[in-house]
Design a protein around this motif. Structure first.
Motif: not given
Length: 124
Positions: A3-6, A94-95, A113-115, A36-37
């Motif tokens: 679980s990603l959180v930026e 930004y992700y 997986y993505w934030g 990073w995207f």
């Protein structure tokens, strides 16, 4: 479960700096290669940079090379994107994203997986 959180986005003047963080509440970030995207208005999501799971190898898009730095602290389950000399063209959401396996890729489809993303706005 990843679980990603930026965090760390915001408004900054051209030439300024920001540091984005990407934390994994599932405490598994040490196992993944991270990317990073960013997605600017009206454009497709593009690769900014990536770091291998050990944190020893990084790669960057030409547009940010020399200005952005990615680092990874596996003890804190966090990846960072240090952005210096920001330009208005860097304005985007930004992700961060996580990829398993042993290779790095610049392709969006390679990440599992993505934030949720964090907005960065650079004013001129």
């Amino acid at each position: 479960q990843v679980s990603l959180v930026e965090s760390g986005g915001g408004l900054v003047q051209a030439g300024g700096s920001l540091r984005l963080s990407c934390a994994d509440s599932g405490h598994t970030l040490s196992k993944y290669n991270m990317g990073w995207f960013r997605r600017a208005p009206g454009k497709e999501r593009e690769f900014v940079g990536g770091i291998m799971w050990r944190g020893t190898t990084t790669t960057y898009a030409d547009s940010v090379k020399g200005r952005f730095t990615i680092s990874k602290d596996n003890t804190k389950n966090t990846v960072y994107l240090q952005m210096n000399s920001l330009k208005p063209d860097d304005t985007a959401v930004y992700y961060c994203a996580a990829k398993d396996g042993v290779t790095m890729t610049t392709n969006v489809s390679g990440y599992k997986y993505w934030g949720q993303g964090t907005q960065v706005t650079v004013s001129s």
